[in-house]
Every structure is written in structure tokens, then in C-alpha cells.
Motif scaffolding. Sequence first.
Motif, PDB file in Angstrom:
ATOM      1  N   ALA A 171      -3.959 -41.783 -21.067  1.00 49.70           N
ATOM      2  CA  ALA A 171      -2.949 -40.773 -20.667  1.00 49.70           C
ATOM      3  C   ALA A 171      -3.113 -39.485 -21.539  1.00 49.70           C
ATOM      4  CB  ALA A 171      -1.634 -41.339 -20.436  1.00 49.70           C
ATOM      5  N   LEU A 172      -3.189 -40.080 -22.901  1.00 50.80           N
ATOM      6  CA  LEU A 172      -3.236 -38.911 -23.963  1.00 50.80           C
ATOM      7  C   LEU A 172      -4.698 -37.970 -23.781  1.00 50.80           C
ATOM      8  CD1 LEU A 172      -2.471 -40.929 -27.011  1.00 50.80           C
ATOM      9  CD2 LEU A 172      -1.092 -38.948 -26.190  1.00 50.80           C
ATOM     10  N   VAL A 173      -5.642 -38.628 -23.552  1.00 55.40           N
ATOM     11  CA  VAL A 173      -6.835 -37.846 -23.297  1.00 55.40           C
ATOM     12  C   VAL A 173      -6.691 -36.844 -21.993  1.00 55.40           C
ATOM     13  CG1 VAL A 173      -9.272 -37.851 -22.798  1.00 55.40           C
ATOM     14  CG2 VAL A 173      -8.207 -39.418 -24.404  1.00 55.40           C
ATOM     15  N   HIS A 174      -6.136 -37.479 -20.872  1.00 54.33           N
ATOM     16  CA  HIS A 174      -6.039 -37.050 -19.827  1.00 54.33           C
ATOM     17  C   HIS A 174      -4.983 -35.666 -19.824  1.00 54.33           C
ATOM     18  CE1 HIS A 174      -4.320 -36.364 -15.499  1.00 54.33           C
ATOM     19  NE2 HIS A 174      -3.186 -36.282 -16.056  1.00 54.33           N
ATOM     20  N   GLY A 175      -3.885 -35.653 -20.493  1.00 54.39           N
ATOM     21  CA  GLY A 175      -2.856 -34.619 -20.646  1.00 54.39           C
ATOM     22  C   GLY A 175      -3.380 -33.706 -21.666  1.00 54.39           C
ATOM     23  N   ASP A 176      -3.566 -34.109 -23.096  1.00 51.68           N
ATOM     24  CA  ASP A 176      -3.721 -33.304 -23.935  1.00 51.68           C
ATOM     25  C   ASP A 176      -5.034 -32.922 -24.616  1.00 51.68           C
ATOM     26  OD1 ASP A 176      -2.039 -32.074 -26.440  1.00 51.68           O
ATOM     27  OD2 ASP A 176      -3.387 -33.238 -27.593  1.00 51.68           O
ATOM     28  N   GLY A 177      -6.153 -33.789 -24.202  1.00 52.45           N
ATOM     29  CA  GLY A 177      -7.363 -33.836 -24.827  1.00 52.45           C
ATOM     30  C   GLY A 177      -7.952 -32.342 -24.201  1.00 52.45           C
ATOM     31  N   GLY A 178      -9.488 -32.244 -24.647  1.00 54.00           N
ATOM     32  CA  GLY A 178     -10.167 -31.160 -24.465  1.00 54.00           C
ATOM     33  C   GLY A 178     -11.081 -31.045 -23.199  1.00 54.00           C
ATOM     34  N   ALA A 179     -11.306 -32.503 -22.836  1.00 49.94           N
ATOM     35  CA  ALA A 179     -12.133 -32.972 -22.010  1.00 49.94           C
ATOM     36  C   ALA A 179     -11.870 -32.574 -20.580  1.00 49.94           C
ATOM     37  CB  ALA A 179     -12.751 -34.393 -21.960  1.00 49.94           C
ATOM     38  N   PHE A 180     -12.366 -31.644 -19.745  1.00 48.99           N
ATOM     39  CA  PHE A 180     -12.179 -31.298 -18.557  1.00 48.99           C
ATOM     40  C   PHE A 180     -13.105 -31.963 -17.511  1.00 48.99           C
ATOM     41  CE2 PHE A 180     -11.793 -27.257 -15.624  1.00 48.99           C
ATOM     42  CZ  PHE A 180     -11.496 -27.844 -14.575  1.00 48.99           C
ATOM     43  N   ILE A 181     -12.894 -33.052 -17.084  1.00 50.89           N
ATOM     44  CA  ILE A 181     -13.616 -33.821 -16.209  1.00 50.89           C
ATOM     45  C   ILE A 181     -13.436 -33.810 -14.558  1.00 50.89           C
ATOM     46  CG2 ILE A 181     -14.630 -36.126 -15.880  1.00 50.89           C
ATOM     47  CD1 ILE A 181     -13.737 -36.796 -18.790  1.00 50.89           C
ATOM     48  N   PRO A 182     -14.298 -32.802 -14.113  1.00 52.85           N
ATOM     49  CA  PRO A 182     -13.695 -32.843 -12.619  1.00 52.85           C
ATOM     50  C   PRO A 182     -14.566 -33.725 -11.755  1.00 52.85           C
ATOM     51  CG  PRO A 182     -15.800 -31.501 -13.270  1.00 52.85           C
ATOM     52  CD  PRO A 182     -15.264 -31.949 -14.512  1.00 52.85           C
ATOM     53  N   PHE A 183     -15.669 -34.432 -12.211  1.00 53.24           N
ATOM     54  CA  PHE A 183     -16.207 -35.739 -11.348  1.00 53.24           C
ATOM     55  C   PHE A 183     -17.053 -36.708 -12.045  1.00 53.24           C
ATOM     56  CE2 PHE A 183     -18.632 -31.581 -10.490  1.00 53.24           C
ATOM     57  CZ  PHE A 183     -19.927 -31.933 -10.963  1.00 53.24           C
ATOM     58  N   PHE A 184     -17.159 -37.741 -11.447  1.00 54.41           N
ATOM     59  CA  PHE A 184     -18.041 -38.667 -11.822  1.00 54.41           C
ATOM     60  C   PHE A 184     -19.446 -38.781 -11.045  1.00 54.41           C
ATOM     61  CE2 PHE A 184     -14.053 -40.413 -13.329  1.00 54.41           C
ATOM     62  CZ  PHE A 184     -14.292 -40.655 -14.778  1.00 54.41           C
ATOM     63  N   MET A 185     -20.487 -39.038 -11.442  1.00 53.40           N
ATOM     64  CA  MET A 185     -21.569 -38.832 -10.515  1.00 53.40           C
ATOM     65  C   MET A 185     -22.094 -40.369 -10.307  1.00 53.40           C
ATOM     66  SD  MET A 185     -23.319 -35.866 -12.939  1.00 53.40           S
ATOM     67  CE  MET A 185     -22.887 -36.575 -14.370  1.00 53.40           C
ATOM     68  N   ASN A 186     -22.455 -40.790  -8.850  1.00 55.43           N
ATOM     69  CA  ASN A 186     -23.193 -41.857  -8.512  1.00 55.43           C
ATOM     70  C   ASN A 186     -24.448 -41.941  -9.253  1.00 55.43           C
ATOM     71  OD1 ASN A 186     -20.845 -42.197  -7.074  1.00 55.43           O
ATOM     72  ND2 ASN A 186     -21.906 -42.235  -5.082  1.00 55.43           N
ATOM     73  N   PHE A 187     -24.846 -43.152  -9.305  1.00 45.90           N
ATOM     74  CA  PHE A 187     -26.255 -43.362  -9.688  1.00 45.90           C
ATOM     75  C   PHE A 187     -27.051 -43.658  -8.179  1.00 45.90           C
ATOM     76  CE2 PHE A 187     -25.134 -45.384 -13.684  1.00 45.90           C
ATOM     77  CZ  PHE A 187     -25.333 -43.936 -14.442  1.00 45.90           C
ATOM     78  N   VAL A 188     -28.183 -42.544  -7.888  1.00 44.76           N
ATOM     79  CA  VAL A 188     -28.610 -42.755  -6.489  1.00 44.76           C
ATOM     80  C   VAL A 188     -30.065 -42.997  -6.534  1.00 44.76           C
ATOM     81  CG1 VAL A 188     -29.025 -41.467  -4.685  1.00 44.76           C
ATOM     82  CG2 VAL A 188     -27.108 -40.605  -5.961  1.00 44.76           C
ATOM     83  N   GLU A 189     -30.640 -44.145  -6.073  1.00 43.37           N
ATOM     84  CA  GLU A 189     -31.873 -44.624  -6.187  1.00 43.37           C
ATOM     85  C   GLU A 189     -32.283 -44.933  -4.715  1.00 43.37           C
ATOM     86  OE1 GLU A 189     -29.983 -47.351  -8.193  1.00 43.37           O
ATOM     87  OE2 GLU A 189     -29.790 -45.750 -10.021  1.00 43.37           O
ATOM     88  N   ALA A 190     -33.814 -44.684  -4.565  1.00 41.50           N
ATOM     89  CA  ALA A 190     -34.182 -44.919  -3.389  1.00 41.50           C
ATOM     90  C   ALA A 190     -35.436 -46.165  -3.598  1.00 41.50           C
ATOM     91  CB  ALA A 190     -34.917 -43.663  -2.701  1.00 41.50           C
ATOM     92  N   THR A 191     -35.529 -47.100  -2.390  1.00 41.30           N
ATOM     93  CA  THR A 191     -36.467 -48.071  -2.711  1.00 41.30           C
ATOM     94  C   THR A 191     -37.114 -48.010  -1.205  1.00 41.30           C
ATOM     95  OG1 THR A 191     -34.897 -49.709  -1.833  1.00 41.30           O
ATOM     96  CG2 THR A 191     -35.129 -49.305  -4.246  1.00 41.30           C
ATOM     97  N   ARG A 192     -38.353 -48.300  -1.196  1.00 42.02           N
ATOM     98  CA  ARG A 192     -39.097 -48.615  -0.021  1.00 42.02           C
ATOM     99  C   ARG A 192     -38.594 -49.766   0.759  1.00 42.02           C
ATOM    100  NH1 ARG A 192     -42.389 -44.689   2.343  1.00 42.02           N
ATOM    101  NH2 ARG A 192     -43.568 -46.384   3.342  1.00 42.02           N
ATOM    102  N   GLN A 193     -38.853 -49.917   1.913  1.00 41.70           N
ATOM    103  CA  GLN A 193     -38.258 -51.072   2.813  1.00 41.70           C
ATOM    104  C   GLN A 193     -38.923 -52.443   2.228  1.00 41.70           C
ATOM    105  OE1 GLN A 193     -37.018 -49.478   6.239  1.00 41.70           O
ATOM    106  NE2 GLN A 193     -35.600 -50.924   4.971  1.00 41.70           N
TER     107      GLN A 193
END
Lengths: 530, 318
Positions: A478-500
Amino acid sequence: MTDMDILLKEMETGRMNRREFLERAAALGVTAVAATTLLETSAYAATPKRGGEVVWADGESSPAETYDPTKMLSGTDATRSYQVYNRLTNLDHDLNVVPNLAEEWESANDATEWTFRLREGVEFHDGKTLTSEDVLYSLNEHIKEDSTSPSKALLSSIVDMKADGDNVVTITLNSGNADFPIQLGHDYHTSVVPAGWKDGDPVVGTGPYKLVEFEPGIRSIVTRNENYFKSDAAWVDTWITQNVTDATARTNGMRTGTIDISGVDPRVADMIGRDSAITVHSTPSGAHFLWSMMCDRPPSDDLNLRLALKHCAERQAMVDQLLLGHGTVGNDFPVNPGIPMYCREIPQHDYDPDKAKFYWDKTGLSSVEISASTQAGEFAVDACVMLQESAKAAGITIDIKRVPADGYWEHTWMKVPICASNWNSRPTADLILTLVFQSDAEWNETQWKNDRFDELLVLGRKTVDPVLRYEIYCEAEALVHGDGGAFIPFFMNFVEATRQRIQGYRGSPAFSGGAGWPFEDVWVDDNMAG
Amino acid sequence: MNSLGSLIVRRLAFAILTLFIISVLISVGVELLPGDLARSLLGQMATPETLAALRKELGLDQPYHIRYLAWLGDVFRWDLGRSLANNILVSELIGVRLENTLFLAAVAAVIAVPVSVILGLVAALYRESFFDKFVSMTTLTTISFPEFLVAYILMVIFSVQFPFFPSMANVTHDMAFWDRLHAVALPVMTLVLVVVAHMMRLTRAAIINVLSRPYIEMAELKGMSSAWIIVWHALPNSLAPIINVIVINIAYLVVGVVVVEVVFVYPGLGQLLVDSVSNRDLPVVQASGLIFAATFIFLNLTADILSILANPRLRHPK
């Protein structure tokens, strides 16, 4: 036996391939979806088979690639380390810590003293038996005086290590850390090499595969270690790890079948997935994009500015447009919902131009500058443009400064007040918070310093009771969220593709490319080539 | 022929001087770039402590003129040193890649040079005809596309839709010659399409330029056929510019194909040079830079010698 049972039997005995199966099933009036489900739940899908060759493409390439765990840096290095080495522990797909080279472990003195019992009879590829000496040597290479290891800072909490016989290692930490085995399981740098091994010696590990050929920046080839200590793992005979830096070349390779497994750009993932021969795996992770707002210099030392910007982002729109949905909304603290110590009670920072304007007016600024380059993510500049647009409603003028990607981490990051940045996924809240937010951390990019937060970190690390722990981390986050300097708009999925033809692949939320699990789990079924 | 011999000697002396100046320029250039190898290797994960340790290990704590002189001394002993990034001998690292680059360039040149010269001759012969316009338009189109786009289009057609050729030009040293040719088919096609236009257009222009000369008119009056005039009278007299444009394009095939290498995942020298520049791996950058420079110098020298041999007038400068 029904007709469908007969078809399944035909598949299991290899007399029919997947495409034929689906066609015959359709002829019996079974829809493709139902037939595929049947196939996946049948005995046929469940039994892994030995053999085959798999081509794994990695998007990075550098002549500096290495098998020396103290020098490894890139994702490709990590991939190669998972193939030939083992760590003391491992993480399963739910991020629980499980045995690997260590069979069991226990802690004492508020989690400052850790004793690991090694599995007996494990052999290196050259036939030498693994002993506690090898473990001590491998870990010490990272923390010794002139070490250049990227894991030096993280492992520097180790103050003493000693062997008790051939199979027991005791490690003493400078302060309690209940997550220490998780850290060892996650960090591929802690791979175990034989005592005395130096870069340049033949590559020898205990891992599922032995190195056959290695050209840095081009490819490596490994073949199965017939002596591997896990008998129900490592099904594939040969893995070829190929460096393919060009994203389009990777896509084409996947489509033409010259590549079997590859990470893919989230923006083209859905298009690739339309090819029936390719499966896309999208795994929510803690890897995140952020704007690092430095709290020790104007203008971002003003909390009003930080709060104004945090209320300017249309976060879901960014996930939808920049990642085409392959991500999750962030809430300005670096822990994602998949991690046990994620605090569910912190209210979401929403897009709220009125609130943003309220804080902005208090700053007295006319405009604010944000620097970005593709080093912070392919979409970093686009993210800035989206923020710039949505901030207009709050009367905030954002100037975007595009800087060269080359040398970004040196000339811009941690130099200018606000710039784009990113961090990879970590399996525990403690790892990312300690690495980037603790006041005296080397990588405290926002230079945010908070005594209470530092206290909570130390407390959280040594607390074993999960309920108490959750409360501690909640307050810290909560401290990081409110007071901190990191503005984190989104998390990224790990995206991988495999052949059948690739079976048993699962993505990991902790590391792209399944965190090494594919090299134990994946098997090949050429009947599924359809 | 004595004057030709002394010309070669003089040009070789100049070549060595040029290479020396280039090595200084590369060294200063890499030094001027922000950051060093230690910084770029450790990237976001660098700490002052690990940076200092790595710099010491790599010898980067020495001033750069000292490092340059040490490198120069080694070069005079035929030692290109070791790559800073992975401690492999530079000669070893570059050897395989250079071989790959030269193979690709050679195959492309063997196809592109005869094709473009013949197309140029035929276009000059039937100038302003439909054939001439068609060839000009087609080659100008392929040269106008960026080469990566040509590469992707070929890939979509010959690898995805009709899988004749692999989309990745994966070559290994133990590959048979025909397998190798098959593997590089698409990059070769791309390069041919990109270089043909330049050579073909210049061949055509050079021939047409000569065709307005009085001796061509004389030949016509003698009753020679126009095809024979072009091969017998026009071509020998326009060889000098044609040889020059061919050589420039061959040099391009050796040093300028990094984009094609990346798109087809071809392990050539260009990709190595780009990686090494972004890593600030000076010994590798130096060695690749010198190889590229030497290629240009050598090919230009060849072009001059061939021009002189093809044109006796140049052997006796006034």
C-alpha cells in the motif's frame, strides 16, 4: 466399443493422425471442438513418449552468450542453463518450491540458517558424483570478492556456507528469509557446476541434457542425458536452441514448421493462433512496464505530480490496445494477483481526470517531460502517447522525449526524473520489492525511500505465519501504491507459441518460456502434426 | 605492363595506410559511443561494484590509446586478439561467419552479374521497346522496395504458401554443398532482385552512350547487324563503367547485407558486427571493420586493373 472409441484406439496406436481423426469424427457427426476435447482427455494424450527433435527459437542474440552461470544475462542464457544444469530447488507451476538437487531442507533461527540435504547418487555429465563441495563452489562464485555476477547483490545475504559431509549444505544468511529456497529455485544463476569449473572448460552439469554444440548468438544443440536423475522427465532426444532476433522470421519459422516453440509478440499472437497447426500459450505474469518517477529530484519529488499521473492512465485500454489483451491491469505496486502475497484490499487507481486535475493544479507545473525508448518495451513510446492523450482531459500537458535505445539504461534510466522502464517477473513479493524498492537497493530506480517500508520488508522476510505475513506485505504494498514513484499501468503476459506436435507445454508465470519446465515436460507427437 | 605493376604496388601501399586510418577511426568511434562493454553486458542489472570488477577483468580500466596500441602491436603479429564479450579468439569467431558471408555473396553474384549484364545488353539492343520498358520497370520496382520487404514477400510465396525453400537460412559447416544452396535460396533471390537493377541500368546506359559514337555509325554502314555491333564494338568500349558498377555491387553483397541476414537468420558477418557494436566489443568491431574495408579496397583495385586491361588507352596516361 462405439465408433468414437475405435477412432481413439486408432490414434493411440498411431495408425491415424490428428487431421484424419478429426475428419472421421466429423463424419460421425461429432463437432471439431468435442472431438478435440475427447482427444485431449483420452489415454492417448496422457502418455508422454520418448524421442524426437525440437527447435526452440529465442528472440535475443548476442555473441556474449555463455554457459558460465556467473556471466549469464539473457533469456537465451537462462534457456540453456535450464537444459544442462540444475538448481538446488525448483518451482512448480503454482510457484510452490519443490525438490531438485536438494531432496529436503529446513530452516532454523528465524529463517537465517538453512540446511539442504542433497539427493544421493546424482551424477554430472562426465560421470562425477555431485557432492556438497560442488554446491558450495557454485554459490561462492557469485558472492566472492571480484565476482561480476548479476546475482551478486541478491545472494550477498549469504554470510556463511559450510558442508556437513558429502550431502548436507548449511547456509547462513545475515537476516531471516523465509523465501530463500524459492529464490534458489527461481534464479537460474544458482545452477550447480562441478567444483573448480571455469568458463572455457567443457560444459558439464547434472541437468536433463548434455551440450553437443554451441555457437554463441547462433545456436546450441543438446541431447538427452540418459543418466538424468529424474526418470519420468526429459522426453525429447534433441533440443536445438536457435537465436532468431527478427520477430517476423520467428513467425514465419513457426508457420513453416522450422521452429517448434517460440516466444511471440502479443500483438501478433492472435493472428498466429489462427493457424490450426499452432497453439498460443498466454500466461499472466508479474513482468511489468512502468514509468519510473524519481522521488529525489524535481518535478517528480512532488507527490502531487505522482498522484496526478497515476490517475491519468486508461489502464485497461492500454492492455487492450498495446498488448491486445495479453496482460493485466497494474495498480502501481509491482506484485501481480498470481502471487500469494498480492494484497487484494488496495483500491485500484482508476482513470479519473478530475482527481488528476486536482493534484496537478497543486504542482504549479505547466508541462511534464517523459523519456522513453524501445529498451523499456516495444510499445513504450505508444504507451506514452496513450497517456499523453488521456492526460489532456485533466489539463495535463505531457512532452514525450524519444531517446535512442542504444545505451538507454545508462544515459536515461535513473538519470532523468521520469522515464519508461520494465522489470521481469519474480515468484515472490519480497524479491521484487527488495530488488527495486528497498531504500538502499542498487536498483532503487525511483529513489523512493521510506523507513517504515524497509522495516516491513525485513519483518515480512522472516515471518513464517502466512496470515501475519499477508498483513505485513499488504501494508508495504500500500505504501508503494500510494506514495511510491513507480507508475505501473499493466503487467504483461508471457506469450509463447508451440507447433501442434509439441505436447505437455505449459507457460510459467515466473519466467518466460515456461521457466525451464518444458525441458522436463515436453514430448513430441508427430501424429498431431495436422 | 611495367606501369601496371608499379600501379598495383602503389595502390597496395595506399591500402595499408587506409586500413590503418580506418582502424584509428573505428577505435575512436567506438570510444565516442556512450557506455562500454561492461555497461552493455550488465545492462539494467549493473551495480558500481560489478561494473568495476568486470572492467578490470576486461582491461577496460586502461586508457583507450594504450588499449589501441596494444591491439595494433598484436595485429602486426597476425593476432586479432580475443572477443571481450566471450573470450573466443576473434579469428575463430569471425572465420565461420566470414565464410558464410562470402558464400552468400558469391552465389548471389554468380547469378546476378551475368543476368544483369545480359539484360542490360538486350535492353540496349531493343531500346525503347516493350521488352526494354518491362525490364526497366520490373527491376526498378524490386530495387525500390526495401530489401526486407522483398525478403518477406519471397518468404510468403516460396516458404509459407508453396513450401519449396526454408524460411530460415540455417547453414552449418558440415552441410553438403547442395543442401547449403537450398538453404540460402531465398536470401540469394532477395539479393539478386535488389542488385540486378543497378547493374542492368548502368550496363544499358553505358552501351547506349557508346552507340552514338561515329565508329558505331561506321560499323552500321559496313552492314554489321546491331546485335553484333553491341557485342563486338560497344561492349568492349563500355567495359570500364560496367566493371565498376559490378564491383560496387559485389562489395555491397559482402558488406551491406545485414538486413537480409537478420530476416533469414543467416549467421553472417553483418549480424556479428551489429551485435558487437551494440556490445562495444572493440576487437571484433575492429576485425570486422577491417575485413569490410579490405574488401572494398581489394575490389576497387581489381576494378581498376580490369579497366586498364580492358582499355589500352588507360595504360598510357598523358
